[in-house]
Design a protein around this motif. Structure first.
Motif: not given
Ligand code: FAD
Length: 740
Positions: A133, A135, A146, A150, A153, A162, A249-251
């Motif tokens: 999970y 990045i 990536n 993103i 998405e 984020m 949602q984005f790490n």
């Protein structure tokens, strides 16, 4: 770019310098060797990609200030400038006793002197769930990939969250630039959080830096969590040590980096954390191995992992590698006490810090842009020079080498120019040994260099088909060149409907000492064997000779049924092409130092694609009107195929390598293209970009005339077999070439 001349190095090769990683220090080493070469020194760079990302400009890329290409150091060109070969692969190990570097996708590479500048890597196994999970910010090339995902998405999400894990300069910059990025994407509902383990952002810097950075983060509505750390990543949730749950949602993982794992098995001295220990000369515990940048730790200094140190180490690394090779005095490296730190938001503001002074301003951002862009230009805008030299530098020659034929005043030609027997024999033996080390453990069958002939058994009812081809150094990596030459030489036999069974090699090698020649031969044999083994072709033997530049060719023997029936093309047949055209243009652009690495990579991949599967599909469908598109270009090869008829080609449907049109419009084309055009009497005026039909191809695709009723089925079968295939035109009555 001011292109003056290509580099000509005619001194026999006497020493192999290998650089692993095109990091901040080694790009400087390459440039300096390009400006002041050592005659007789062969330089190779091994890097994961054709370019190296400059992290200083990454925030600007995310925030939309720069495009991807702006942030990349073009190693392809830099290596050309330094007369160095570029091996695109990943180093996975090092045998310091055999002096061999192990690579992920090919046989090992040998060195006399080695230098390592690979940077560090994120340890995504350290935190639970991070692998799935998070990045990681490094390698930056993966992050950029990536990022494309993103962006896609985000189109489906309105309320974006984020989290950036890591409160160092990198983490702060990523957080700020992500905010700018989401603004550009018109995301109104956004929640950005920065988590830092320490209570002060930018560890080890004055409190004023922390205050300035905090004010910039708050101005950008970024939440900051201090004195806490993420201990688990779950889907859309992060859990911290203090029990916080953060919806995200984005790490982005921007925590401190770890040492590459492969270093720990090398028997070189390493620190507790696995980084390579080097002394004041940037020399490891093995005196032939140097290192710089984040991957190493300099004795008596506790330096933070920052590009500014690697940059400053570059000139010292160059001097010491040069001095070690030429047996002169090494110089000591002393890190800078202070350096100007500029932490930017990627768009218009930055925090500048110099020693105890720190301030936040738009002016600081302008300064950062100026410094970063100048840095990139230093390595991407190169003036090519001419270097001529006939003898290696005297310090590269040891007493043992004085009688080596490579160093003779007057060299014999004819059979006297043959490579020494020992080099050839050893080269073949070491190719076999190295192959065993690789992932593919098929061994090479015996190549008998004591016999001057090879026996070819022709089964009953079969004919033998033979073809020979030779190519010069279109790429500067012998292993890859040998693969391309093998595929290129095989093509003619495939188009004749035969199955290639055996090969004889022709290697024309530039002059070099016995050991260096052995390595070169080993790489050439390994490269072609990779292709021959997977195509079940036996390499029987060959011939070597010395020449100005490396040339590789093969005579390929194939067998075919005696009653093989050629079906001639007829009017109305569709013309199917199995690879894009434009390879010659890309190589011409590369020779001028202007090819984009992405375009070059596409051309390289196309040359490394085998025509075997396409020919199989054609033959299974009883299609025998096939040719390969090579040196005379698409137009001439099409007319050769369709004779006594002509051909109509739709240029829009003809697949082309990216960038080829751009270079043609800038007046760049292969030196053979003009005569290819004259050859077919093509008098009509055509647009610059359409003259791609005269472009000579190396290891080009197959072109087949296919009955129109069958053509769709054949295209879908080709695609099922992963072949690039397109209908590009048809056979016409009149024997001429028509372009639509
Ligand atoms: C967002 C961000 C911003 C930053 N900004 C700054 C800044 O402004 N100033 C600053 O001083 N520092 C900055 N840093 C830190 C800086 O990125 C690193 O300290 C610096 O890149 C280290 O340089 P290097 O030369 O050691 O290696 P790198 O720059 O990491 O280069 C290593 C090269 O080696 C290649 N490589 C790696 N492994 C292998 C392998 N096994 N085989 C073959 N090739 C390999 C890689 O592809 C790469 O091209 C920033 C970091 C981040 C994340």
């Amino acid at each position: 770019m001011n292109f003056k001349n290509i580099l000509i190095n005619t001194a026999p090769t006497t020493h192999d310098l290998v650089l692993i990683g095109g990091g901040h220090a080694q790009i400087s080493v390459l440039k300096k060797f390009g400006m002041k070469p050592i005659p007789g020194l062969k330089i190779s760079l091994i890097n994961k990609n054709l370019t190296s990302s400059y992290s200083g400009m990454l925030p600007g890329y995310i925030a939309g200030t720069y495009n991807e290409e702006d942030t990349q150091i073009n190693l392809l060109n830099l290596c050309k400038f330094a007369n160095a070969r570029l091996i695109v692969d990943e180093v996975t190990g090092l045998d310091i006793f055999a002096k061999e570097i192990h690579l992920k996708n090919r046989v090992p590479v040998c060195y006399d002197t080695l230098s390592i500048n690979t940077g560090g890597e994120p340890d995504i196994k350290k935190i639970k769930g991070a692998e799935k999970y998070s990045i990681p910010i490094k390698p930056i090339s993966n992050l950029i990939e990536n990022f494309h995902k993103i962006k896609k998405e985000l189109k489906k999400i309105d309320n974006v969250s984020m989290t950036i894990i890591g409160g160092g300069a990198g983490g702060v910059e990523i957080a700020l630039s992500l905010k700018k990025f989401l603004d550009l994407e018109n995301k109104k509902e956004k929640n950005i959080t920065l988590v830092s383990r320490t209570d002060n952002l930018i560890k080890n810097s004055p409190n004023s830096v922390h205050k300035n950075v905090m004010s910039l983060l708050y101005k950008n509505n970024i939440n900051v969590v201090l004195s806490d750390e993420v201990v688990e990543f779950k889907k859309n949730t992060l859990i911290t040590k203090n029990g916080k749950r953060i919806n995200s949602q984005f790490n982005f993982l921007v925590t401190s980096i770890s040492a590459p794992k492969w270093l720990s098995d090398t028997k070189l001295e390493i620190t507790e954390n696995g980084f390579l220990k080097v002394n004041q000369y940037l020399q490891s515990s093995n005196k032939n191995i140097f290192s710089a940048g984040d991957v190493c730790s300099v004795k008596n200094f506790n330096l933070s992992k920052a590009g500014v140190y690697a940059v400053r180490q570059g000139p010292i690394l160059y001097k010491n590698i040069r001095s070690k090779i030429l047996k002169s005095q090494l110089v000591s490296y002393k890190p800078q006490k202070f350096f100007l730190s500029l932490i930017g938001d990627g768009q218009n503001e930055a925090v500048a810090t110099w020693g105890p002074l720190s301030f936040r301003s738009k002016w600081a951002w302008k300064l950062k842009r100026y410094i970063d862009e100048k840095f990139i230009r230093t390595y991407n805008d190169l003036k090519f020079m001419k270097m001529e030299s006939f003898k290696p530098h005297p310090n590269l020659i040891s007493k043992n080498n004085l009688t080596d034929p490579a160093l003779a005043e007057i060299k014999c030609l004819g059979c006297g120019a043959k490579t020494q027997w020992q080099s050839l024999n050893q080269g073949i033996i070491s190719a076999k040994e190295r192959r065993k080390l690789g992932k593919n453990d098929q061994t090479l069958k015996n190549i008998n260099i004591n016999s001057d002939v090879s026996l070819i058994k022709v089964p009953n009812g079969k004919d033998i088909v033979q073809s020979v081809d030779l190519i010069s150094s279109i790429v500067n990596d012998p292993y890859t060149l040998s693969r391309i030459a093998a595929l290129h030489s095989m093509s003619d036999v495939l188009t004749s409907g035969a199955k290639p069974v055996s090969a004889e090699a022709i290697f024309i090698l530039p002059s070099g000492l016995k050991d260096i020649q052995t390595r070169l031969i080993s790489e050439l044999i390994s490269g072609c064997s990779y292709e021959f083994l997977r195509h079940k072709i036996h390499l029987n033997g060959g011939h070597t000779s010395e020449g100005q530049e490396l040339q590789v060719g093969f005579c390929i023997n194939g067998i075919r049924s005696k009653n093989f029936n050629f079906i001639k093309p007829k009017v109305g047949d569709k013309l199917i092409l199995t690879k894009p055209i434009g390879v010659g243009i890309i190589l011409a652009a590369h020779m001028r130092g202007v090819a984009s690495p992405l375009d070059y990579e596409e051309a390289l991949n196309s040359m490394l694609t085998s025509n075997h599967f396409a020919s199989k599909v054609f033959l299974q469908n009883n299609i025998t009107s096939i040719t390969d598109v090579t040196g005379f270009g698409l137009a001439r090869h099409t007319l050769n195929l369709t004779k006594p008829f002509g051909a109509k080609i739709n240029i829009k449907d003809t697949p082309k390598i990216n960038g080829a049109n751009k270079y043609l419009n800038n007046g760049i084309y292969s030196s053979l293209a003009k005569s290819n055009k004259e050859e077919i009497n093509f008098n009509k005026n055509i647009k610059n970009e359409n003259s791609i039909i005269f472009d000579p191809q190396t290891s080009g695709g197959l072109l087949a005339a296919v009955d129109r009723k069958k053509s769709k089925k054949v295209i879908s079968e080709l695609k099922e077999n992963n072949c690039y295939a397109a209908i590009i035109g048809e056979v016409i009555e009149k024997e001429e070439f028509e372009l639509n």
